[in-house]
Structure formats: C-alpha cells, structure tokens
Scaffold this active site. Structure first.
Site, PDB file in Angstrom:
ATOM      1  N   GLY A 371       0.661  -1.267   0.156  1.00 36.51           N
ATOM      2  CA  GLY A 371       0.126  -0.108   0.220  1.00 36.51           C
ATOM      3  C   GLY A 371       0.985   1.744  -0.217  1.00 36.51           C
ATOM      4  O   GLY A 371       2.087   0.687  -0.619  1.00 36.51           O
ATOM      5  N   PRO A 373       2.373   4.971   1.014  1.00 36.12           N
ATOM      6  CA  PRO A 373       2.756   5.113   2.799  1.00 36.12           C
ATOM      7  C   PRO A 373       2.118   6.031   3.504  1.00 36.12           C
ATOM      8  O   PRO A 373       0.564   6.396   3.122  1.00 36.12           O
ATOM      9  CB  PRO A 373       4.286   6.635   1.720  1.00 36.12           C
ATOM     10  CG  PRO A 373       4.499   6.148   1.048  1.00 36.12           C
ATOM     11  CD  PRO A 373       3.303   5.533   0.460  1.00 36.12           C
ATOM     12  N   VAL A 375       0.046   4.181   5.256  1.00 34.32           N
ATOM     13  CA  VAL A 375      -1.788   3.559   5.812  1.00 34.32           C
ATOM     14  C   VAL A 375      -1.792   2.619   7.070  1.00 34.32           C
ATOM     15  O   VAL A 375      -2.445   2.338   6.907  1.00 34.32           O
ATOM     16  CB  VAL A 375      -2.149   3.101   4.187  1.00 34.32           C
ATOM     17  CG1 VAL A 375      -2.510   4.102   2.835  1.00 34.32           C
ATOM     18  CG2 VAL A 375      -0.934   2.094   4.191  1.00 34.32           C
ATOM     19  N   GLY A 376      -0.544   2.669   7.528  1.00 29.88           N
ATOM     20  CA  GLY A 376       0.146   1.943   8.836  1.00 29.88           C
ATOM     21  C   GLY A 376       0.233   0.724   8.255  1.00 29.88           C
ATOM     22  O   GLY A 376       0.293  -0.245   9.237  1.00 29.88           O
ATOM     23  N   SER A 694      -4.035   3.400 -18.479  1.00 33.13           N
ATOM     24  CA  SER A 694      -5.730   3.957 -17.750  1.00 33.13           C
ATOM     25  C   SER A 694      -6.357   4.889 -18.304  1.00 33.13           C
ATOM     26  O   SER A 694      -7.525   5.674 -18.318  1.00 33.13           O
ATOM     27  CB  SER A 694      -5.988   3.790 -16.853  1.00 33.13           C
ATOM     28  OG  SER A 694      -5.193   4.227 -16.002  1.00 33.13           O
ATOM     29  N   LYS A 737      -8.858   5.889  -7.164  1.00 38.73           N
ATOM     30  CA  LYS A 737      -9.008   6.510  -8.145  1.00 38.73           C
ATOM     31  C   LYS A 737     -10.515   7.667  -7.723  1.00 38.73           C
ATOM     32  O   LYS A 737     -10.468   8.115  -7.428  1.00 38.73           O
ATOM     33  CB  LYS A 737      -9.325   5.505  -9.624  1.00 38.73           C
ATOM     34  CG  LYS A 737      -7.885   5.668 -10.062  1.00 38.73           C
ATOM     35  CD  LYS A 737      -7.947   4.408 -11.095  1.00 38.73           C
ATOM     36  CE  LYS A 737      -6.325   4.450 -11.866  1.00 38.73           C
ATOM     37  NZ  LYS A 737      -6.673   3.156 -12.853  1.00 38.73           N
TER      38      LYS A 737
END
Length: 797
Positions: A371, A373, A375-376, A694, A737
C-alpha cells in the site's frame, strides 16, 4: 661540488697538501676496489696487463700505482676508464697460483695524482705525483676527531660489520687524515663513497664527511635496534605469559582447584546439553567445544571458536512464546491500535482461529502488506504481535545490496557475523516471533549478490524449517515465525519471491477515515508528545476535515499527523507563556495556525471546455486527477505528445487517435481533416513522469471533443484502457482513483464495466456522493462525457 672544483680547491689549499716530484710507475687497475694510504691489502691479480705491471715493479723499486676503474666490465683496460687519483703502493709478499694468477700484498703509502699515461702495452704506465698531507693541529681538529671516534664506537657497538678490536685501533691514530682513511675502509662504505674520499686531499674535509656518514649510519642502526628490541619484547612477553599460565595451572592442580580453562569448557558443555538443540547441531557444537579445549589459550583460533559457540548457545532452539488464542481480546487490541483495515484484521483473526483448532500442525503465514506510504503497514505488524502475545522483530530491507546481510559471512572472514535474520531471532529470544521485513520492494542487487534471492529460503514454508546461515552452517527452524513484509509497490519484487507471500493490499483512507484516525489516534498521541491534555487542546470535526482536504494530499495519514503536531506546538507555546489556558481549534481557526490552504478542494475544472478531459491515475502515494488537453493546428499531419509520457501512455494516445479516425464519419469530422491538421496531446504537470494504459478513454474523449467541438463535462472523471475497436478494458487501483475523484468534487465517475466486481471491496463512504457508471465501449463514454450534438464548431450547450 664537482670533482673538478674539488681538485681546484685542493690545489689551492697549500696549507693542507704539498706536492712531490713526478715519477713514472707501473699501473695496476682495480675492479670495484679502492686502496687507501697506510693500509696493507691482499689482491689477486689475474689480468695479463696487471701481472706484467707487477713484474716490472718487482724488477725495479717495487712501487706501483693502484687506480680504480670507472667501468670494470672488460678485460682490456683503457686509460679513459681509470680515475685521475690513485694510491702509491709497495709490493710485499707474492704467491704464484697454479692457474697463473698472482696473489700479492700491497702496502699503500700515499695518494697520487696522474699527470699523464706514458704507456699502455705490455702494461699500463703513468707519470704520477705523490700528494703528501700536512697534519694540521687545532682545537677544531681535536674536537672533530673525538666526535668521529665516539660515533665510530657507537657504530661498531650497534653494527656487525666490524670487530670490537677496530675501536682501540682507531683510537691509536692521531692524524685526522689517517683516521678518516681507516674508517672509510669499513665494509658499509660503497665504492663510489671510497673513491670520493680518496680524491678528497684535505684531511679535515674527509673527516667532516666521515662524521656525516657515521651520524646517518648510527641513526639507522639505532632505529633498527629499537624495532628489534620491540619485537623481542613482544616475543618474550608471549613466552612469559605462556610460562606463567602453565605455572598457574600446576599450582591450581596442586591446590585441587582445577584448571580455569577446563572449567570454562565444562560450563560450555553443560550449556550445550541444556540448550535444547537438535541432535546434529548439538553434536557439531560439542565438537567445536572439544577443539576449544585442545587449543592453547594464546591461539587466535580460540576467539573465533568461542564466538561461534556463543552464537549457537544464544539462539532460541526450543523457546516458544505461548500464543494468545482469545479472539475477542485480539480483535479488541487490533481495533484499539488501528482504525479500519478490515481485510487485514480478518486475516489475522482467521489465523488465530485455525491455530486454536489445528494446534502446532498449522504453518505460520507469510504476509505481504502492499500500500502507499503512511497507511500503517509497519505499525500494523506491532499490533499483530501484541494481539498474539508474541515478540516483535523489525528488519529494514531498504537499500540492502549485500546477500551477506541476510545469510551472514563465512567464518573464514575476519569479524564475520551471522545474517540479520539470525541476529533478529537471537534478539527475540523465541522461535515464534512476529518478524517484519520492512520495505522489501526497495532491496537492490550488485556484485555482492542479490538479497532477494537469499530471502527465497527465508520466506518459503517448504524450506525455512531448515534455514542455513553461512556463519552458523547448521540448519535453524524458521517455520514457527510469522513473517510480515511491507512494500509500496509489487512491481519491483521478483516474481519468485512474490509467489511465496500472501499479498494483502492496504489502500488509502477516505476523508472520513482520516478524520476518525486523526481524532481517535493521532491527536491523543500528539497531545502526549507535547505535554498537553485533552482539556487544553481540542480540534473540532470541521477543523480536521479542513486539514485533510486543504492541507494534505496523500493516501495515508503521516502529513495529517504533522499538521496536527504543528497546531499542538503553537498551542503548547501559548499555554507555556501564559497567554492562554486552553484552545478549541475550529474550522475558521485552522488558517491562522497552518497558513493559507495548500490544495484546492472542489471541481477539477472550473467550466466545461472543448478538448479538455479529466482522468484519474494511480500513484504510489494514492490516487490523483490528471487533465488531458488536445488542440488541433493546420499544417502537416502529425501527432505531438508532451507531458513526459511513458511508452504505454503514448501507445494509448495513438490507439485513441486511430479509433477516432476510424469513426470520423460517425463523429462528424470533415473528410480530409487529418491530412491537413496536426494534433497536439498534452498532459499538464510536465515535470512529473506519467505512464500506464488507464488514460486511454480520457485521451479518446479529449480528442473527440477537440475534433468535433463538443465540450467535456467538468464534473465527469474517467479511467479505462481503450482498444482500436473502442472497447474499454479493466484497470487497477480502483479505490485510490475513486478517492481522488471524490476529493476533487467529481459527480460522475466512469469506470470499465469489467471492474464491477471490485465495487464490493469499495467502502460505502467512498461511493457516497459519486454517480458510478460502468462502461464497456467508448461510445458510452462520449455519450455521457460530451455536451451537445456531434458537429464540428458547435458550441457547448
């Protein structure tokens, strides 16, 4: 000073030198030898010329001139190869040798200067003049002679080239010139130095040169003697220590106290027996202990073996920490430490439930938290260890390039140590800790090996029960360890290593989640860190929303905590200087503490525009909005792509253009338009590299808008890959997104229809306020995103 100058000086010094009448005498050339006056020298004469000169001297007055050769390589002597100064000598005893050579004793009498060579065959003959020396007498001469004699005595005492009898012989010489000549005959003088002294006619000058040379030699000999003494003292110290140790052992045996080294070895044996090692490891360790008992205490191998045995004893071969199998308590601990992260918490609770039912037969999981940076991920590992009641070990892999960091060094290297995996197990003191390998996506490789290859064995449940460290060289069981790795991206992790891990994605937080985390976790922590209480500082929900929206732009909460800390510092100062007792920070007060807003919150575009479409992109730090601009220009047909686009994104732009050209008639684009116009596609923020497929439908929408004159709705954002037939293909990073679109105030979100299944994983807070429209074809995208009807030049409705 050259020798010519020296000769001129000597000729001008009438006080020191007097000249005699010239005499014609036979010449005997000398090879690498200089004979001084007042010395008897045995010489072996082998050359025909020299034997003829000796015979001529014997037939006459038995006097010859001994002159050294400059170059003694040839048999025939040329007058050019002889020095201009030699020594007058008298022929003493001679012996005829069986091989034809002659052994003669020659007594030097005086220095002689060659005036001219008068004959070369059958032997050399020269006209010479003898140089007799006056014997000056003064205080300076006496002081110089005493100095030289003192130096010579020290030189003989320190050196081995002269016998001790040379000192009394030198003391019996009362003339400075004779003293200099006698010392110059020392074996340590070079041929060139002796010849130079022979050509020095002034006795005082010769004595000064001897004093300089002796001073240098004495200094060199003293340094050498000091070095030798230090070496000898070291050897004697080692021998003395060995002798004393042996005496101590003998005394202790007599007193019945035993050998201390034997006692240490005995203690090591007891520790090995009680360490709980596997049988093969115990046998190996006992062999090393026996080797230690047989080596002398002074051996350098003792420290190596002792260090190795100590490492084996320090490892937790049988120590296991009992697991906390209380699922409710574990769930409470996880919720107490982290807000959200439902997937991760469920996985840990599932592991605990299976462990409760299956017991020791269950294999420990190897998890990989991926994930952005903040976010724990790392702190979640500590919470897992706390929930399970296990020890926690963290090992940072960022920037590691040496395989030995994982597997250790061989014991043959000086200062070798085990790898960081074994070191972590020793520090944990248990076989089943929670072992976190942080930043596994940032491991490098160079000439020292590939650390990720060494991690294959560590993170493979089929192999890590017998992990082998290069230093230990015995198997160590890692199967009870819960390994947790963290990464920001999976792309840089080798596929073989990625396959061994269970990947758990930890996406970014929603705005509501960030506010709750700040209120429940970050603010209390900063209050404690700044010495404040909950009564002294309070942040309202509105102020926290404003901080999240207008002062941070990230997937995690690190910057949110920094901004909260900044407010806490300012309030702490006000309370410390007495200007306030407590503060309640409301939404309108945030700007006075943190300054003007750093990020805009609201619609991505201020109005509907032609040729401008809004897309969403995934980045390592979360989702972000991108704007695609397209304009057309008359001229040579060309497709211009700018904005630091990657190759995949460039291909998406070409695919979008090909789709547009293939549908030109349906879209109302005039025939021949592409042959007379250049098309420029630009993605702003040109300093930031961009890549990925995308943005395909975003580029197609901007192209069609620019070519048909239909404006793009400002409240629509889209993502999806495009094909030449206009199909919309699925993408990744949907949650990030959608978070970016929601934060920007987007109302309608267009996504590939094949991503419908991913909506189940999206929290309701993210979907709240967004009209999510799955699309399968570009025509659907154009129908929703474009205003007005097709027809170039038509204004937006």
């Amino acid at each position: 000073m050259t020798r010519t100058d020296l000769h001129q000086e000597q000729e001008d010094s009438a006080m020191a030198v007097t000249q005699a009448e010239t005499t014609v005498l036979p010449v005997i050339p000398l090879r690498d030898t200089v004979v001084f006056p007042n010395m008897a020298v045995p010489l072996r004469i082998g050359r025909q010329q020299s034997r003829a000169a000796l015979d001529a001297a014997l037939a006459g007055n038995r006097q010859v001139v001994l002159i050294a050769e400059k170059d003694s390589q040839g048999q025939d002597v040329k007058t050019e190869s002889l020095f201009a100064v030699g020594t007058l000598a008298e022929v003493g005893q001679i012996w005829r040798m069986p091989d034809g050579d002659v052994q003669a004793v020659l007594h030097g009498t005086a220095r002689a200067r060659v005036v001219e060579f008068t004959q070369q065959e059958p032997y050399l003959e020269a006209r010479v003049e003898a140089v007799s020396e006056a014997a000056p007498s003064s205080i300076e001469v006496e002081a110089l002679m005493r100095t030289v004699l003192s130096q010579f005595e020290t030189y003989v005492a320190l050196g081995k080239s002269l016998p001790q009898e040379a000192v009394p012989a030198a003391r019996n010489i009362d003339e400075p010139g004779r003293l200099a000549d006698a010392i110059a005959f020392s074996p340590d003088f070079t041929f060139e130095q002796r010849e130079e002294l022979l050509e020095t006619f002034d006795p005082l000058e010769r004595l000064r040169r001897i004093a300089l040379w002796l001073g240098k030699q004495v200094e060199l000999l003293e340094i050498g003697s000091r070095i030798q003494s230090e070496v000898q003292r070291g050897v004697e110290k080692s021998q003395r220590e060995y002798y004393l140790r042996e005496q101590l052992k003998a005394i202790q045996r007599e007193l019945g106290e035993g050998d201390p080294e034997a006692a240490v070895v005995s203690q090591l044996r007891e520790k090995v027996e009680g360490a709980g090692m596997p049988d093969d490891v115990k046998e190996r360790t006992l062999r090393e202990v026996e080797r230690l008992a047989q080596l002398p205490a002074a051996s350098p191998e003792v420290a190596v073996i002792r260090n190795y045995v100590d490492w084996l004893l320090a490892l937790p071969w049988s120590n296991l920490t009992p697991d906390n199998i209380d699922l409710k308590e574990a769930a409470r601990v996880l919720d107490e430490d982290h807000y959200g992260l439902r997937t991760v918490k469920e996985r840990i609770l599932e592991y605990m439930a299976v462990r409760k039912l299956a017991g020791e037969k269950m294999r420990s999981p190897i998890l990989c938290f991926v994930g952005p940076p903040g976010v724990g991920k790392t702190s979640l590992g500590r919470s897992i260890a706390r929930a399970l009641g296990r020890k926690f070990v963290r090992m940072s892999l960022g920037g590691i390039r040496d395989e030995a960091e994982i597997r250790g060094h061989r014991r043959t290297y000086v200062g070798a140590l085990p790898g960081r995996v074994v070191q972590g197990m020793r520090n944990a003191g248990t076989r089943n800790p929670v072992f976190m390998l942080d930043e596994i996506d940032k491991v490098g490789a160079d000439f020292r090996g590939d650390p990720t290859a060494a991690l294959l064995e560590v993170l493979d449940p089929e192999q890590n029960f017998s992990f082998s460290d290069h230093y230990l060289e015995v198997p160590f069981d890692l199967s009870k360890v819960i390994f947790i790795t963290t990464a920001n991206v999976l792309d840089t992790i080798p596929p073989a290593l990625r396959d061994r891990m269970e990947v758990i994605a930890i996406p970014g937080y929603t705005e509501e989640e960030k506010v709750r985390i700040a209120k429940g976790f970050l603010l209390p922590r900063q209050l404690t860190a700044h010495g404040l209480s909950a009564e002294q500082l309070r942040l309202t929900d509105g102020s926290l929303h404003k901080i999240v929206r207008e002062y941070t732009k990230e997937a995690g909460v690190r910057n949110v905590e920094r901004e909260v800390a900044a407010i806490a510092r300012k309030v702490a100062r006000q309370i410390a200087d007495g200007s306030a007792k407590s503060k309640v920070v409301r939404e309108k007060d945030v700007e006075s503490y943190l300054g003007p807003s750093r990020f805009a919150f609201g619609a991505a575009e201020e109005r509907d525009e032609v040729g401008v479409a809004t897309g969403v992109a995934w980045t390592p730090v979360g989702g972000d909005l991108i704007t695609v601009e397209v304009t057309t220009m008359e001229g040579k047909p060309d497709l211009i792509l700018t904005g630091q686009l990657g190759e995949v994104m460039r291909e998406s732009a070409r695919a979008a253009l090909s789709y547009t050209r293939s549908r030109a008639a349906q879209l109302g684009i005039p025939s021949g338009f592409f042959e007379n116009h250049a098309i420029h596609v630009h993605v702003p923020a040109g300093a930031v590299p961009k890549d990925g497929p995308s943005a395909g439908i975003t580029m197609a929408t901007a192209l069609v808008s620019a070519l048909t004159g239909r404006a793009v709705r400002r409240d629509v954002a889209m993502t999806g890959e495009i094909t030449l037939r206009g199909r919309v293909l699925p993408i990744g990073g949907l949650k990030e997104k959608m978070l970016a679109a929601q934060s920007a105030g987007i109302k309608t979100f267009l996504m590939p229809g094949q991503n419908r299944k991913d909506l189940a994983e999206i929290p309701a807070q993210v979907k709240k306020g967004l009209e999510i429209v799955p699309v399968d074809h570009v025509e659907q995208v154009l129908e929703i995103a474009l205003l007005g009807r097709f027809g170039r030049g038509e204004k937006a409705a």
